[in-house]
Design a protein around this motif. Structure first.
Motif, short mmCIF file in Angstrom:
data_model
loop_
_atom_site.label_atom_id
_atom_site.label_comp_id
_atom_site.label_asym_id
_atom_site.label_seq_id
_atom_site.Cartn_x
_atom_site.Cartn_y
_atom_site.Cartn_z
N ASP B 170 0.82 -1.21 0.00
CA ASP B 170 0.00 0.00 0.00
C ASP B 170 0.85 1.26 0.00
OD1 ASP B 170 0.88 -0.79 2.51
OD2 ASP B 170 -0.77 0.17 3.57
N LEU B 171 1.94 1.25 0.76
CA LEU B 171 2.79 2.43 0.82
C LEU B 171 3.52 2.66 -0.51
CD1 LEU B 171 4.35 2.10 4.40
CD2 LEU B 171 2.39 3.48 3.68
N PHE B 172 3.94 1.57 -1.11
CA PHE B 172 4.62 1.70 -2.41
C PHE B 172 3.65 2.26 -3.45
CE2 PHE B 172 8.93 -0.19 -2.82
CZ PHE B 172 9.17 -0.45 -1.47
N ALA B 173 2.41 1.72 -3.42
CA ALA B 173 1.42 2.16 -4.42
C ALA B 173 1.07 3.64 -4.19
CB ALA B 173 0.16 1.30 -4.29
N LYS B 174 0.90 4.01 -2.94
CA LYS B 174 0.53 5.39 -2.63
C LYS B 174 1.62 6.37 -3.07
CE LYS B 174 -1.17 8.01 1.32
NZ LYS B 174 -1.20 8.05 2.78
N ALA B 175 2.86 5.96 -2.88
CA ALA B 175 3.97 6.84 -3.26
C ALA B 175 4.35 6.69 -4.73
CB ALA B 175 5.18 6.53 -2.39
N GLY B 176 3.68 5.78 -5.40
CA GLY B 176 3.95 5.59 -6.84
C GLY B 176 5.34 5.03 -7.10
#
Lengths: 314, 447
Positions: B170-176
């Motif tokens: 989720d954090l990777f996706a949120k930060a792109g």
């Protein structure tokens, strides 16, 4: 007839003639009774000690048995030139002085306080003994959790009370790690000092303090000129014993910091363990343990001398 | 006179008691196979192993042994569990007392330690059998190559113990941020996700001195830099350019993006930080996957396993640390044939599968064909870890085990002399590696 009588004489007859049985015969029962103890002492003390002393003069790695050989004083020469050994000796010294000194001070203060009569004194005396009666490893592990910088109780409280902005690195910063070891060591040892001081205080006759009061001595003067000199012999013996135990305390640094960070909390005894049991370097590890033992023997000799001065063996 | 005559029986009694006590104190435990030495009755074997996992796993080992005993009435195996704290000392002491088990497990280096003492039985005949019947074809090469030592086969891998980097999807996706594939990608992602004001660290890694956790992340980097602990001739390769590259990278990564307290962290702290949602990535053991699934249920669906990274060593050095844990037979065994029979039975795929299934995700398979087994399909983390262990997993003896004895004797030496002092800023990577090399090189001396 005379010959026959002579033959029938008991072998001990000649001795009996003198009226003095031999020393061995006289004490045979005593010797036979201590024989099992001697056998066990030999098996579990003298033999391992002799083996250990011999190991200190050998190159002996358990994983390189083909290299095992007598190497004289090489292990000790290596230790003299080993930076880690000197660092470990320094660490042992700081730990010992810090823990013994502070635990004595705390023990003295709490002993003096608990020597007064007040309500529930017995309960306080019992409660204060708790750190001493908890198994050391259990208390060290509990402290390790409490000092953890992420989820430890102490840091959580400090941050929640806004006393610090970010967690204090009790176990990750070399200086704080040593300070933490000393604090935990003091916590677990001061009850022993307190009991010792209390025992010594209770042996001071009340009339001495009363006389001092009549002579106009204040509390400090009474403590300085009456209490302290009278508890001094016990103090010296207790601190010496504590110094020996602290110098040889393997569990405290092993559990709390593992000797780190950067070897800053590795005392000599932990270094000896790592050499012998983690790197299988039995010879060198043993020589470090022997150095530690010699240093402790010196302290032990001082202890026995003081005991003798106090007339324990007289 | 009467007194004397009464004393004598007492003396004799006391002396006899002392002799009996001494005899009982000095006599070591017998091999426990007195029955075996007789012509009748089953052969008794002793099998010692570590406490490898949960009660369920330990019970399954016992169940496997019981099944073997039931199906092989001529052999009776007695299983003894050893604690991790002092197992190597117990095994070494047993060997020196002439009383080792017939077969044992142990850490991934135990066959080398025993081979150095000339105590490991050569099981080449089993290796030939496994080669010819296709068993080895179903195994990663490292599972058996690792234990081909000085012309003998001194052990066989029964399970891998995988290490990996876990990450928050989720954090990777949120930060792109795309999934890191190289060291540079990892550093960039860690920097971007590190946010100390919000209590979030980029990556959690162990760094405590005196533990075996600390060197595992470092060795992952060493392999990916193309390095190793020993060269092809068995000489130490500690003070090498590859190790220096790895140590500098770890220092930089920890300085920028890990917790300030890393120098006192073991896997326990790493896992806790990650499960509390305070780390974007965490280097950890295979057991993290189960623990996260069980203890961080909300977090678990958002956790993945990073692909094995490509470092300065290039694509051929894309390795992960995966300890190849062995079983071995002792040369002093009085019943080597029966011990081999037991080992061969334990290594059968269906029997190993029962062990793996007892703790899904706790043990990683030596049989490639088990990758598709439901045991390793339960979730994405477990699936990825199993695949990585089989495809890229190597351990400290890679690529050449000629320095095997030295590597097995390192203990926490690398953590104590190099990694921890460097990440605490007490030593430079160059000085620390020089010092480590000086201290640890003598362990690599061979006959």
């Amino acid at each position: 007839m005379q010959d026959v009588v002579r033959v029938r004489r008991h072998p001990t007859a000649r001795r009996q003639d003198t009226g003095k049985p031999s020393h061995w015969r006289k004490n045979a029962m005593a010797y036979s009774l201590i024989l099992p103890s001697l056998v066990f002492l030999f098996a579990i003390v003298f033999y391992p000690l002799a083996t250990g002393l011999a190991e200190g003069f050998r190159y002996h790695s358990r994983v390189q048995p083909w290299l095992t050989r007598f190497n004289g004083l090489d292990n000790y020469v290596q230790a003299l030139h080993d930076h880690d050994v000197w660092l470990a000796l320094r660490t042992s010294l700081i730990m010992t002085v810090g823990i013994v000194g502070l635990s004595y001070l705390l023990g003295l203060v709490s002993g003096l306080l608990l020597n007064h009569k007040f309500r529930m004194r017995g309960l306080y005396r019992a409660l204060i003994l708790v750190p001493w009666v908890v198994p050391p490893v259990v208390s060290y592990i509990s402290w390790q959790w409490m000092l953890n910088d992420q989820s430890g109780l102490i840091d959580v409280l400090l941050v929640k009370l806004h006393l610090v902005d970010s967690p204090v690195l009790f176990l990750s910063n070399p200086r704080l790690a040593m300070a933490s070891i000393i604090v935990v060591g003091v916590w677990s040892r001061f009850p022993f000092m307190m009991i010792t001081v209390l025992a010594a205080l209770s042996s001071i006759p009340d009339d001495l303090n009363e006389s001092a009061a009549l002579d106009g001595a204040n509390r400090w003067q009474t403590f300085r000129y009456i209490t302290m000199p009278l508890i001094l012999p016990v103090t010296v013996v207790a601190t010496l014993l504590q110094a020996i135990w602290t110098f040889n305390d393997f569990g405290l640094p092993f559990v709390l910091t593992g000797g780190g960070p950067a070897n800053s909390t590795t005392p000599l005894i932990l270094l000896a363990y790592k050499e012998a049991f983690q790197r299988f370097n039995i010879g060198y590890g043993t020589s470090l343990a022997i150095i530690s033992m010699v240093l402790m023997l010196l302290l032990g000799a001082i202890y026995l001398r003081l005991q003798k001065k106090q007339g324990v063996y007289q | 006179m009467r007194t004397t005559s009464k004393r004598r029986p007492r003396l004799v009694l006391a002396a006899t008691a002392a002799a009996v006590l001494l005899a009982s104190a000095c006599s070591g435990g017998s091999s426990g196979d007195s029955a075996a030495s007789k012509d009748t009755g089953p052969v008794k074997l002793r099998y010692w192993d570590m406490q490898w996992g949960s009660d369920a796993f330990q019970n399954q080992i016992k169940a496997n042994v019981a099944e073997f005993n039931k199906t092989h009435p001529n052999i009776q195996v007695q299983f003894q569990q050893l604690s991790w704290g002092d197992y190597s000392q117990k095994l070494l002491s047993a060997v020196q007392a002439g009383n080792p088990p017939d077969m044992s497990g142990g850490d991934s280096g135990i066959p080398f330690t025993m081979a150095a003492q000339d105590q490991a039985l050569d099981i080449s005949d089993l290796f030939k059998k496994w080669q010819s019947d296709g068993t080895f074809a179903d195994m990663p090469e490292w599972a058996y190559k690792k234990f081909e030592f000085n012309g003998k086969d001194v052990g066989i891998t029964w399970q891998f113990d995988q290490r990996a980097i876990y990450y928050r999807k989720d954090l990777f996706a949120k930060a792109g941020i795309p999934l890191p594939k190289t060291w540079d990608d990892l550093m960039a992602a860690a920097k971007k996700l590190n946010n100390s004001s919000k209590g979030m660290i980029g990556i959690a890694v162990p760094g405590k001195q005196g533990t075996y956790d600390t060197d595992q992340f470092y060795m992952t980097l060493v392999f990916q830099a193309g390095g190793s602990l020993a060269d092809a001739n068995g000489k130490p390769a500690i003070n090498s350019p590859q190790q220096l590259t790895a140590l500098k990278f770890e220092k930089d990564l920890v300085s920028c993006c890990a917790a300030k307290g890393t120098a006192s962290w073991t896997f326990t702290e790493v896992l806790k930080q990650f499960e509390q949602g305070k780390a974007a990535m965490a280097f950890g053991a295979g057991f993290f996957a189960n623990d996260i699934t069980k203890n961080a249920k909300k977090l678990a669906p958002n956790v993945g396993v990073l692909p094995v990274l490509e470092g300065p060593g290039g694509p051929q050095a894309r390795h992960s640390v995966s300890f190849a844990n062995p079983w071995m037979i002792y040369k002093q065994s009085k019943h080597p044939a029966q011990a081999k029979e037991f080992l061969a039975w334990m290594m059968q795929k269906e029997n190993l599968r029962k062990l793996y299934a007892a703790e899904p995700g706790g043990k990683w398979p030596v049989y490639k064909s088990l990758l598709n087994d439901p045991i390793y399909q339960s979730n994405d983390m477990i699936k990825a870890l199993a695949r990585q262990s089989v495809e890229t997993g190597v351990d400290y003896w890679y690529p050449s085990n000629k320095g095997g004895v030295g590597i097995a004797s390192l203990g926490t030496g690398m953590a104590d002399t190099a990694i921890n002092p460097v990440i605490t800023g007490q030593r430079t990577p160059e000085d620390a590696l020089k010092d480590a090399d000086k201290k640890l090189a003598p362990l690599f001396q061979t006959k």
